[in-house]
Design a protein around this motif. Structure first.
Motif, PDB file in Angstrom:
ATOM      1  N   THR A 173     -43.485  50.843  55.863  1.00 46.08           N
ATOM      2  CA  THR A 173     -43.884  52.119  56.458  1.00 46.08           C
ATOM      3  C   THR A 173     -45.094  51.982  57.375  1.00 46.08           C
ATOM      4  O   THR A 173     -45.581  52.972  57.903  1.00 46.08           O
ATOM      5  CB  THR A 173     -44.208  53.136  55.349  1.00 46.08           C
ATOM      6  N   GLY A 174     -45.587  50.758  57.542  1.00 47.41           N
ATOM      7  CA  GLY A 174     -46.733  50.531  58.419  1.00 47.41           C
ATOM      8  C   GLY A 174     -48.067  50.566  57.718  1.00 47.41           C
ATOM      9  O   GLY A 174     -49.105  50.333  58.342  1.00 47.41           O
ATOM     10  N   ARG A 186     -47.570  49.917  44.343  1.00 48.97           N
ATOM     11  CA  ARG A 186     -47.658  48.594  44.969  1.00 48.97           C
ATOM     12  C   ARG A 186     -46.955  47.536  44.108  1.00 48.97           C
ATOM     13  O   ARG A 186     -46.310  46.628  44.626  1.00 48.97           O
ATOM     14  CB  ARG A 186     -49.123  48.204  45.182  1.00 48.97           C
ATOM     15  N   PHE A 187     -47.093  47.667  42.789  1.00 47.21           N
ATOM     16  CA  PHE A 187     -46.424  46.714  41.901  1.00 47.21           C
ATOM     17  C   PHE A 187     -44.907  46.795  42.058  1.00 47.21           C
ATOM     18  O   PHE A 187     -44.229  45.772  42.226  1.00 47.21           O
ATOM     19  CB  PHE A 187     -46.790  46.996  40.435  1.00 47.21           C
ATOM     20  N   ILE A 188     -44.366  48.006  41.984  1.00 48.46           N
ATOM     21  CA  ILE A 188     -42.913  48.177  42.013  1.00 48.46           C
ATOM     22  C   ILE A 188     -42.341  47.816  43.376  1.00 48.46           C
ATOM     23  O   ILE A 188     -41.254  47.248  43.478  1.00 48.46           O
ATOM     24  CB  ILE A 188     -42.531  49.627  41.604  1.00 48.46           C
ATOM     25  N   ALA A 189     -43.071  48.134  44.454  1.00 48.49           N
ATOM     26  CA  ALA A 189     -42.603  47.785  45.799  1.00 48.49           C
ATOM     27  C   ALA A 189     -42.582  46.272  45.984  1.00 48.49           C
ATOM     28  O   ALA A 189     -41.673  45.721  46.628  1.00 48.49           O
ATOM     29  CB  ALA A 189     -43.493  48.436  46.853  1.00 48.49           C
ATOM     30  N   PHE A 190     -43.563  45.581  45.414  1.00 53.93           N
ATOM     31  CA  PHE A 190     -43.606  44.120  45.522  1.00 53.93           C
ATOM     32  C   PHE A 190     -42.447  43.489  44.761  1.00 53.93           C
ATOM     33  O   PHE A 190     -41.795  42.566  45.254  1.00 53.93           O
ATOM     34  CB  PHE A 190     -44.932  43.587  44.985  1.00 53.93           C
ATOM     35  N   LEU A 191     -42.169  43.988  43.559  1.00 53.69           N
ATOM     36  CA  LEU A 191     -41.082  43.432  42.751  1.00 53.69           C
ATOM     37  C   LEU A 191     -39.715  43.689  43.366  1.00 53.69           C
ATOM     38  O   LEU A 191     -38.834  42.824  43.349  1.00 53.69           O
ATOM     39  CB  LEU A 191     -41.134  44.008  41.332  1.00 53.69           C
ATOM     40  N   ARG A 218     -39.249  44.417  46.566  1.00 56.75           N
ATOM     41  CA  ARG A 218     -39.307  44.014  47.965  1.00 56.75           C
ATOM     42  C   ARG A 218     -38.831  45.121  48.906  1.00 56.75           C
ATOM     43  O   ARG A 218     -38.155  44.871  49.901  1.00 56.75           O
ATOM     44  CB  ARG A 218     -38.484  42.741  48.187  1.00 56.75           C
ATOM     45  N   SER A 219     -39.209  46.344  48.566  1.00 60.85           N
ATOM     46  CA  SER A 219     -38.832  47.489  49.397  1.00 60.85           C
ATOM     47  C   SER A 219     -39.756  48.658  49.098  1.00 60.85           C
ATOM     48  O   SER A 219     -40.111  48.913  47.933  1.00 60.85           O
ATOM     49  CB  SER A 219     -37.387  47.904  49.111  1.00 60.85           C
ATOM     50  N   ASP A 220     -40.157  49.371  50.148  1.00 63.86           N
ATOM     51  CA  ASP A 220     -40.985  50.565  49.978  1.00 63.86           C
ATOM     52  C   ASP A 220     -40.155  51.798  49.630  1.00 63.86           C
ATOM     53  O   ASP A 220     -40.712  52.859  49.333  1.00 63.86           O
ATOM     54  CB  ASP A 220     -41.774  50.846  51.270  1.00 63.86           C
ATOM     55  N   LYS A 221     -38.828  51.665  49.642  1.00 62.55           N
ATOM     56  CA  LYS A 221     -37.963  52.805  49.361  1.00 62.55           C
ATOM     57  C   LYS A 221     -38.043  53.251  47.906  1.00 62.55           C
ATOM     58  O   LYS A 221     -37.641  54.371  47.576  1.00 62.55           O
ATOM     59  CB  LYS A 221     -36.518  52.460  49.720  1.00 62.55           C
TER      60      LYS A 221
END
Length: 463
Positions: A130-131, A391-396, A398-401
């Motif tokens: 998302t930038g 941030r943890f869940i997006a890293f695991l 590999r998506s910001d969705k």
């Protein structure tokens, strides 16, 4: 089954937060301090001057970022919590007044540890889908170490996800409803029969407020944090200073009990606590748990800052530990010790001991103040940990969705926290919280040379 889980978790928890963890955290902090020439002492005036100056520099952040001041407020939102009120009380009750001295020692080393965490987080951060800037321990492990160390980043994020719903949310909401219930019952405003319904209503309201803030994105989180954190901190500091001033005649003895009691606990605890190691252990663990230096979570918020100078943002890490532990935790200790609150040395104690310090000095109305303070502290912690969890869940994944669905689920956990007994959940979350420190401390050790190089380059360019 529950008894077995409790016993296993207790054994793991005692190990994680026992001697090994303290040795590792103190060891890394000492190593970083030596390699940077005790930066936290040499550059402390510079750190305070730089951070205070940037706090009052009003400017908008660029797209996808927050201001440096909003970053430190968001990080403080996650650390300045109910532990500052309840945890310090527990440390004094079990370790004696001397535990405060060892808490200061851990904070001194923790300043350099957090400086390193923030500096690395900003240096190795990257842009998300998302930038927005994203960073933290999992990113400085990923981008700062080779591929063979990537499993550490995954472990850190996994432990973080397992921690965030308990430590960051459910247990905090439970503290909110407990403080409200205590204040209302003390004044006879409600009967015990309606507390269950009242707690459910409070849980729903908190869930709605949390969702409103978190779904607004990082800039709304930063905006709320920069208003809530200074207010609650100033509110608590002023009332605490009032206790110290009104009981000023006790201050010389209190200071003696802190400094002398650090090495001779029995002299000030009636012989109940005679172990120097116990006093040291409780003080150090309290300091670590309070400022989170070594856990790396605060650096996640700092990585979102609109800055191009990692070392300069790292100075906020020094300020953050100073504000959290040296200022707020110390004032909590002075409230308890100066007021003459009855401390049952050798027995567990929590927020009720701090509350008694205020009520002895100010009267019964102070229970209302304490309820307000606890609500503010707990809510700010929920917001801060909500950002960390995303941030943890997006890293695991590999998506910001997955971030927005996570925020929705995270918000609903507030309702469970308000209506359930969370004794075991708190303990399990505490264990995973400690497990997070292992991959982070190893990364700090391996990247200590990078911290030294960035620091030298920055101050050379400043000259």
């Amino acid at each position: 089954m529950i008894e077995t889980i409790t016993a296993i978790n207790q054994a793991v928890n005692n190990f994680i937060w026992g001697v090994p963890a303290m040795v590792c955290i103190i060891g890394v902090g000492l190593l970083l301090s030596v390699r940077t020439g005790f930066l936290q002492i040499r550059k402390f005036p510079y750190a305070i001057r730089t951070t205070i100056g940037r706090m009052f520099r009003r400017r908008d952040a660029s797209d996808g970022a927050i201001t440096p001041f909003q970053a430190v407020c968001t990080a403080l939102a996650g650390t300045v919590g109910t532990g500052n009120i309840a945890g310090v009380a527990g440390a004094i009750a079990i370790g004696g007044p001397g535990a405060v001295f060892w808490m200061w020692c851990s904070a001194l080393l923790g300043m350099c540890t957090k400086f390193a965490e923030v500096t690395l987080a900003v240096h190795f951060r990257e842009r998300g889908e998302t930038g927005e800037w994203v960073g933290g321990p999992m990113y400085y492990i990923k981008n700062g170490l080779g591929k063979r160390w990537q499993f550490l980043a995954v472990l850190y994020a996994l432990f973080g996800v397992l921690t965030v719903f308990g430590t960051g949310n459910a247990t905090q909401v439970n503290t909110i409803v407990a403080s409200i219930d205590t204040a209302l019952l003390a004044y006879g405003a409600v009967g015990g029969s309606v507390l269950t319904t009242l707690n459910l209503i409070v849980g729903i309201l908190v869930a709605m407020l949390v969702a409103l803030v978190l779904l607004g994105g990082i800039q709304r989180i930063g905006s709320v944090s920069e208003k809530l954190v200074p207010f609650m901190a100033l509110f608590y500091i002023l009332l605490s200073l009032g206790v110290v001033v009104l009981n000023f005649r006790h201050l010389p003895y209190v200071l003696e009990s802190i400094f002398v009691g650090a090495f001779n606990p029995a002299a000030f605890t009636g012989g109940t606590i005679g172990s120097l190691f116990l006093s040291m252990q409780k003080g150090v663990s309290r300091g670590i748990f309070s400022n989170e230096a070594g856990l790396g979570t605060g650096s996640i918020a700092h990585a979102c800052a609109d800055t191009r100078k990692p070392v300069k943002q790292g100075m906020f890490g020094i300020f953050e530990v100073f504000a959290d532990t040296i200022v707020i935790c110390t004032l909590t200790a002075l409230v308890i010790l100066c007021s003459g609150a009855p401390v049952g040395y050798g027995s567990a104690a929590g927020a009720e001991l701090t509350i008694s310090g205020f009520t002895i000095t100010y009267g019964g109305w102070a229970s209302i103040f304490t309820a307000v303070a606890l609500c503010c502290f707990a809510f700010s912690t929920i917001i801060g940990w909500g950002l960390y969890g995303s941030r943890f869940i997006a890293f695991l994944c590999r998506s910001d969705k997955v971030v927005r669905p996570f925020f929705v689920v995270y918000s609903f956990v507030s309702i469970l926290g308000a209506t359930m007994d969370l004794g075991l959940l708190w303990s399990i979350a505490d264990t995973f919280n400690g497990l997070m420190s292992i991959p982070n401390l190893l990364a700090l050790l391996l990247l200590s040379g990078t911290v030294v190089r960035l620091t030298k380059d920055f101050f050379a360019s400043e000259k």
